[in-house]
Design a protein around this motif. Structure first.
Motif: not given
Length: 109
Positions: A15-19, A98
């Motif tokens: 998943g996205s790391t900027d969540r 995500d």
């Protein structure tokens, strides 16, 4: 009823790391609306240790209890009036973080 809400990540398609800002806002809403009990992220599976003390001596093994491309990345524990509410929140949580989400009710002991 309490629910264990597992966040499932995927080593081959993470998943996205900027969540984190979105997750923090979602957590604040869970707290404000009374669903929050507990939450926490987990270290990578490389940091896991499995202990089996069912025999004569305890056996310690490095790594997760099962090797898989998917792994448990974090958990929430929610208090919700019923499964429908928990599933609605989990649907939002999956979008927010995500990642896949698994919802399991706690059993009464």
């Amino acid at each position: 009823m309490r629910y264990l809400v597992s966040v499932i990540d995927d080593k081959s398609n993470p998943g996205s790391t900027d969540r984190q800002p979105a997750i923090s806002a979602f957590n604040e809403r869970l707290i404000a609306e009374g669903y929050w009990v507990f939450a926490g992220g987990l270290a990578d599976t490389d940091a896991a240790t499995v202990i089996d003390n069912r025999g004569e001596q305890a056996v310690f093994s490095d790594g997760p209890f099962v090797e898989s491309k998917e792994y448990l990345a974090g958990v929430w524990v929610w208090e919700a009036p019923d499964l429908d509410v928990a599933l609605k929140l989990a649907t939002e949580a999956s979008k927010v973080c995500d990642r896949k989400i698994e919802v399991r009710p706690f059993q009464d002991l």
